[in-house]
Design a protein around this motif. Sequence first.
Motif, PDB file in Angstrom:
ATOM      1  N   LEU A 258     -27.072 -16.157 -25.388  1.00  0.00           N
ATOM      2  CA  LEU A 258     -27.372 -14.727 -25.258  1.00  0.00           C
ATOM      3  C   LEU A 258     -26.297 -13.844 -25.854  1.00  0.00           C
ATOM      4  N   GLY A 259     -25.055 -14.333 -25.894  1.00  0.00           N
ATOM      5  CA  GLY A 259     -23.949 -13.517 -26.361  1.00  0.00           C
ATOM      6  C   GLY A 259     -23.069 -13.064 -25.213  1.00  0.00           C
ATOM      7  N   ILE A 260     -21.843 -12.696 -25.529  1.00  0.00           N
ATOM      8  CA  ILE A 260     -20.834 -12.403 -24.516  1.00  0.00           C
ATOM      9  C   ILE A 260     -21.229 -11.244 -23.616  1.00  0.00           C
ATOM     10  N   HIS A 261     -21.840 -10.201 -24.143  1.00  0.00           N
ATOM     11  CA  HIS A 261     -22.177  -9.037 -23.316  1.00  0.00           C
ATOM     12  C   HIS A 261     -23.212  -9.401 -22.258  1.00  0.00           C
ATOM     13  N   GLU A 262     -24.225 -10.152 -22.669  1.00  0.00           N
ATOM     14  CA  GLU A 262     -25.230 -10.585 -21.707  1.00  0.00           C
ATOM     15  C   GLU A 262     -24.653 -11.586 -20.711  1.00  0.00           C
ATOM     16  N   ASP A 263     -23.755 -12.447 -21.182  1.00  0.00           N
ATOM     17  CA  ASP A 263     -23.143 -13.416 -20.266  1.00  0.00           C
ATOM     18  C   ASP A 263     -22.367 -12.714 -19.156  1.00  0.00           C
ATOM     19  N   LEU A 264     -21.691 -11.625 -19.471  1.00  0.00           N
ATOM     20  CA  LEU A 264     -20.966 -10.867 -18.453  1.00  0.00           C
ATOM     21  C   LEU A 264     -21.927 -10.227 -17.458  1.00  0.00           C
ATOM     22  N   ILE A 265     -23.084  -9.819 -17.947  1.00  0.00           N
ATOM     23  CA  ILE A 265     -24.113  -9.277 -17.050  1.00  0.00           C
ATOM     24  C   ILE A 265     -24.609 -10.371 -16.111  1.00  0.00           C
ATOM     25  N   VAL A 266     -24.845 -11.569 -16.662  1.00  0.00           N
ATOM     26  CA  VAL A 266     -25.295 -12.702 -15.840  1.00  0.00           C
ATOM     27  C   VAL A 266     -24.272 -12.992 -14.740  1.00  0.00           C
ATOM     28  N   ALA A 267     -23.005 -12.970 -15.101  1.00  0.00           N
ATOM     29  CA  ALA A 267     -21.956 -13.254 -14.112  1.00  0.00           C
ATOM     30  C   ALA A 267     -21.973 -12.239 -12.975  1.00  0.00           C
ATOM     31  N   LYS A 268     -22.250 -10.986 -13.289  1.00  0.00           N
ATOM     32  CA  LYS A 268     -22.281  -9.948 -12.259  1.00  0.00           C
ATOM     33  C   LYS A 268     -23.561 -10.023 -11.424  1.00  0.00           C
ATOM     34  N   LEU A 269     -24.689 -10.304 -12.079  1.00  0.00           N
ATOM     35  CA  LEU A 269     -25.964 -10.347 -11.363  1.00  0.00           C
ATOM     36  C   LEU A 269     -26.081 -11.576 -10.470  1.00  0.00           C
ATOM     37  N   TYR A 270     -25.507 -12.687 -10.918  1.00  0.00           N
ATOM     38  CA  TYR A 270     -25.704 -13.957 -10.217  1.00  0.00           C
ATOM     39  C   TYR A 270     -24.349 -14.609  -9.927  1.00  0.00           C
ATOM     40  N   PRO A 271     -23.658 -14.124  -8.908  1.00  0.00           N
ATOM     41  CA  PRO A 271     -22.342 -14.682  -8.579  1.00  0.00           C
ATOM     42  C   PRO A 271     -22.409 -16.140  -8.128  1.00  0.00           C
ATOM     43  N   GLU A 272     -23.619 -16.636  -7.843  1.00  0.00           N
ATOM     44  CA  GLU A 272     -23.769 -18.047  -7.467  1.00  0.00           C
ATOM     45  C   GLU A 272     -23.478 -18.989  -8.628  1.00  0.00           C
ATOM     46  N   VAL A 273     -23.535 -18.456  -9.858  1.00  0.00           N
ATOM     47  CA  VAL A 273     -23.294 -19.281 -11.043  1.00  0.00           C
ATOM     48  C   VAL A 273     -21.805 -19.624 -11.116  1.00  0.00           C
ATOM     49  N   ASP A 274     -21.508 -20.906 -11.223  1.00  0.00           N
ATOM     50  CA  ASP A 274     -20.113 -21.342 -11.308  1.00  0.00           C
ATOM     51  C   ASP A 274     -19.568 -21.298 -12.724  1.00  0.00           C
TER      52      ASP A 274
ATOM     53  N   GLY B 272     -22.673 -18.751 -26.234  1.00  0.00           N
ATOM     54  CA  GLY B 272     -22.687 -18.741 -27.693  1.00  0.00           C
ATOM     55  C   GLY B 272     -23.408 -17.512 -28.203  1.00  0.00           C
ATOM     56  N   HIS B 273     -23.851 -17.563 -29.438  1.00  0.00           N
ATOM     57  CA  HIS B 273     -24.657 -16.557 -30.135  1.00  0.00           C
ATOM     58  C   HIS B 273     -23.815 -15.484 -30.802  1.00  0.00           C
ATOM     59  N   THR B 274     -22.853 -14.894 -30.094  1.00  0.00           N
ATOM     60  CA  THR B 274     -22.041 -13.838 -30.696  1.00  0.00           C
ATOM     61  C   THR B 274     -20.737 -14.381 -31.289  1.00  0.00           C
ATOM     62  N   HIS B 275     -20.621 -15.694 -31.347  1.00  0.00           N
ATOM     63  CA  HIS B 275     -19.495 -16.362 -32.022  1.00  0.00           C
ATOM     64  C   HIS B 275     -18.144 -15.985 -31.425  1.00  0.00           C
ATOM     65  N   HIS B 276     -18.126 -15.654 -30.165  1.00  0.00           N
ATOM     66  CA  HIS B 276     -16.883 -15.265 -29.507  1.00  0.00           C
ATOM     67  C   HIS B 276     -16.093 -16.503 -29.079  1.00  0.00           C
ATOM     68  N   VAL B 277     -14.794 -16.346 -29.073  1.00  0.00           N
ATOM     69  CA  VAL B 277     -13.885 -17.420 -28.654  1.00  0.00           C
ATOM     70  C   VAL B 277     -13.179 -16.973 -27.378  1.00  0.00           C
ATOM     71  N   LEU B 278     -13.320 -17.743 -26.319  1.00  0.00           N
ATOM     72  CA  LEU B 278     -12.570 -17.507 -25.085  1.00  0.00           C
ATOM     73  C   LEU B 278     -11.544 -18.631 -24.987  1.00  0.00           C
ATOM     74  N   GLU B 279     -10.349 -18.357 -25.505  1.00  0.00           N
ATOM     75  CA  GLU B 279      -9.358 -19.416 -25.689  1.00  0.00           C
ATOM     76  C   GLU B 279      -8.989 -20.118 -24.386  1.00  0.00           C
ATOM     77  N   LYS B 280      -8.919 -19.365 -23.304  1.00  0.00           N
ATOM     78  CA  LYS B 280      -8.610 -19.964 -22.005  1.00  0.00           C
ATOM     79  C   LYS B 280      -9.685 -19.611 -20.978  1.00  0.00           C
ATOM     80  N   GLY B 281     -10.876 -19.375 -21.468  1.00  0.00           N
ATOM     81  CA  GLY B 281     -11.953 -18.979 -20.576  1.00  0.00           C
ATOM     82  C   GLY B 281     -11.748 -17.566 -20.060  1.00  0.00           C
ATOM     83  N   GLU B 282     -12.701 -17.103 -19.295  1.00  0.00           N
ATOM     84  CA  GLU B 282     -12.623 -15.774 -18.686  1.00  0.00           C
ATOM     85  C   GLU B 282     -13.326 -15.843 -17.346  1.00  0.00           C
ATOM     86  N   THR B 283     -12.701 -15.280 -16.325  1.00  0.00           N
ATOM     87  CA  THR B 283     -13.278 -15.310 -14.992  1.00  0.00           C
ATOM     88  C   THR B 283     -13.830 -13.947 -14.630  1.00  0.00           C
ATOM     89  N   ASP B 284     -15.062 -13.930 -14.126  1.00  0.00           N
ATOM     90  CA  ASP B 284     -15.687 -12.704 -13.641  1.00  0.00           C
ATOM     91  C   ASP B 284     -16.187 -12.993 -12.231  1.00  0.00           C
TER      92      ASP B 284
END
Length: 458
Positions: free
Chosen positions: A180-196, A201-213
């Motif tokens: 979906l891309g990074i922007h949508e992934d951040l929305i998913v993290a906020k909408l569904y905190p149950e997701v671990d 992918g899709h927006t070719h972004h690199v999260l070198e050490k991951g990102e926690t939301d």
Amino acid sequence: MNEILHIYHTNDIHSHFENWPKIRHFLQRKKEQHARNNEEMLLFDLGDHVDRCHPYTEGTMGKANVRLLNELGYLAATIGNNEGITMPHDALDTLYQEAQFDIILANLYDDNFKRPKWTVPRKIYTTKGGVRIGVTGVTAPFYKLYRLLGWQISNPLKELETQIDFLKKQADIIVVLSHLGIHEDLIVAKLYPEVDLILGGHTHHVLEKGETDGQTLLAAAGKYGYYLGHVKLEIDLGAKKIVHRSARALPTGNFQEPHDEASEIEHYYFEGKKLLDKKLVYLPETLESDWFRDNCLAGLLCEAVMEWCGADCAFLNAGLVLGSLEQGPVTKFDLHRILPHPINPCLIELTGAQLQEVLLATLDPKWPHLELKGLGFRGKIMGQFVYRSIQFNHALRKIYINGQTVAPDRIYKLGTIDMYTFGNFFPHIREAEIHYFMPEFLRDVLEWKLVELYKVRP
């Protein structure tokens, strides 16, 4: 007692097989290492592994990519837009016939709103320690383009709600495979905190050490196999909970090169060339390409697009054509070489006033040397614009379509390429009525025109 789980992930490889031997060699060694340490290892792909810009992918319609995933023992994958909307319906429907991994995709349906038989909306995997890993996957919703190819794509966020409601009752850990891309992934993290964990992918972004939301860890590994994603989870087997987690994007340039890397990369290319070695026509003279001046090959392509779309006029940028066609036989490989893009022709309906604004904008001197990435473009620079049935009288500041002055209120049909409808090139085009011609690419349209003009010599 704790269990160590290693999750490796690839995304947006786009058939960049030049990085594949290093990735395979690295993962094979890691698989052996983790087995010796009695640690679990899972391997996922997040889509756009397939890209028809490579002759090996084109010649096998992506099945070569699937075989490469099989060889490495991938557990599951979701699809990206390159699998979904750059392949004819039947090609996608048969792409995974030989897959030895699951295709997890919750938001794709056929025209009868039934899920394809080659997909599952979710899957639960159980580790040796009894931890249940629930996985679901979604892809970017290009609604109109999927419909044109005989598919129905649904809202990925709504589909995730359904799948996560199920998984949180059945699984200990929830993983989303996202194209979906990074922007949508951040929305998913906020909408569904149950997701671990969201592997993105899709927006070719690199999260070198991951990102926690919140409680959700996001991981992503860029594009083209420049990185390989690695997530390490430490799980308390008694509580079936994650007690420690980390994510890294590992630069594959640092990986050890297998001894036969160069020959393997060359093999992929020449196998593709061999598969595409079908003679189409015989050219009595060379058709040259030039990005900075009028040339017969870009002009012929522009003419072909106009005729294919049934348009009043047409334009496109000369940088699309990456090389010339030499005198003599022309094969499918030759057309693929000069037009590797997954770009479709399209028809745009504009008023005369809008068309005139668009055409004047094409005269901006910024275009010819503009470097462009994404939007399906597989070239280097835009090049100058090429026109058919469009004439400029700069002295009188007038534009003519088929010899007639542009009428401001008349509706004109412009033949062009879908790339201009996705990027911020010409606002009027993005806002207009657009008819996409799919699944044909520009190379298919040029082939049609060449066959019309020339014959194959025995």
